[in-house]
Design a protein around this motif. Sequence first.
Motif, PDB file in Angstrom:
ATOM      1  N   ARG A   1      47.515  50.038  44.752  1.00 26.07           N
ATOM      2  CA  ARG A   1      46.541  49.191  45.433  1.00 26.07           C
ATOM      3  C   ARG A   1      45.665  48.510  44.401  1.00 26.07           C
ATOM      4  O   ARG A   1      45.337  49.091  43.377  1.00 26.07           O
ATOM      5  N   ILE A   2      45.281  47.294  44.693  1.00 27.80           N
ATOM      6  CA  ILE A   2      44.281  46.573  43.911  1.00 27.80           C
ATOM      7  C   ILE A   2      43.351  45.909  44.913  1.00 27.80           C
ATOM      8  O   ILE A   2      43.814  45.265  45.853  1.00 27.80           O
ATOM      9  N   ALA A   3      42.071  46.064  44.709  1.00 27.77           N
ATOM     10  CA  ALA A   3      41.088  45.467  45.610  1.00 27.77           C
ATOM     11  C   ALA A   3      40.489  44.233  44.952  1.00 27.77           C
ATOM     12  O   ALA A   3      40.312  44.192  43.736  1.00 27.77           O
ATOM     13  N   THR A   4      40.200  43.231  45.765  1.00 34.57           N
ATOM     14  CA  THR A   4      39.464  42.064  45.290  1.00 34.57           C
ATOM     15  C   THR A   4      38.140  42.015  46.036  1.00 34.57           C
ATOM     16  O   THR A   4      38.106  42.150  47.259  1.00 34.57           O
ATOM     17  N   VAL A   5      37.060  41.859  45.299  1.00 31.65           N
ATOM     18  CA  VAL A   5      35.729  41.824  45.894  1.00 31.65           C
ATOM     19  C   VAL A   5      35.038  40.552  45.424  1.00 31.65           C
ATOM     20  O   VAL A   5      35.023  40.249  44.231  1.00 31.65           O
ATOM     21  N   SER A   6      34.486  39.812  46.375  1.00 35.29           N
ATOM     22  CA  SER A   6      33.717  38.598  46.077  1.00 35.29           C
ATOM     23  C   SER A   6      32.303  38.803  46.606  1.00 35.29           C
ATOM     24  O   SER A   6      31.974  38.381  47.715  1.00 35.29           O
TER      25      SER A   6
ATOM     26  N   ILE B   1      32.086  47.805  45.316  1.00 32.00           N
ATOM     27  CA  ILE B   1      32.833  47.847  44.056  1.00 32.00           C
ATOM     28  C   ILE B   1      32.869  49.279  43.537  1.00 32.00           C
ATOM     29  O   ILE B   1      33.921  49.796  43.166  1.00 32.00           O
ATOM     30  N   GLY B   2      31.717  49.927  43.520  1.00 31.20           N
ATOM     31  CA  GLY B   2      31.622  51.289  43.020  1.00 31.20           C
ATOM     32  C   GLY B   2      32.439  52.280  43.824  1.00 31.20           C
ATOM     33  O   GLY B   2      33.086  53.165  43.267  1.00 31.20           O
ATOM     34  N   GLU B   3      32.428  52.144  45.157  1.00 36.75           N
ATOM     35  CA  GLU B   3      33.176  53.076  46.003  1.00 36.75           C
ATOM     36  C   GLU B   3      34.679  52.926  45.801  1.00 36.75           C
ATOM     37  O   GLU B   3      35.407  53.917  45.714  1.00 36.75           O
ATOM     38  N   LEU B   4      35.155  51.701  45.708  1.00 38.19           N
ATOM     39  CA  LEU B   4      36.580  51.492  45.474  1.00 38.19           C
ATOM     40  C   LEU B   4      37.005  52.021  44.113  1.00 38.19           C
ATOM     41  O   LEU B   4      38.011  52.714  43.983  1.00 38.19           O
TER      42      LEU B   4
END
Length: 144
Positions: free
Chosen positions: A55-60, A70-73
């Motif tokens: 998995r890779i998350a993207t956060v904007s 961001i920290g939780e992921l």
Amino acid sequence: MGSVRKASAWLGLVEDSDERYYDDEYAEGAEAADAWVTDPRVRVASESAEEEGRRIATVSPDSFRDARAIGELFRDGVPVIVNLTSMEPSDAKRVVDFAAGLTFGLRGSIERVATRVFLLSPADTQVVNGEAAGRGQDGFFNQS
């Protein structure tokens, strides 16, 4: 609550004792809920990728308050791409400082991918540079 007190509570310097916005029904519903609703600004790969651990998350983020996502992921071991292009420069700097501390504390790494876009990689993730893959030392057009 005065503006100085609100700012201090937002920064976590004092206890937030303003009970005007506390809703008992919301608190009871949150404990009973099994599903966690994801913020629409946070995207994570499909469920099949989640089952296989890819998995890779993207956060904007829109503001520094979104740094928690961001920290939780990242704490869960998910690599995070942080896109700061829509943020004010001062808030973007705070998010980068937070991300740098987060990666240092959890022995990960942070890498700039593009202007105001960063990749946060957990300690067990290897980032492969695509430039050297598939070509020799002499360059792409090796005519020898």
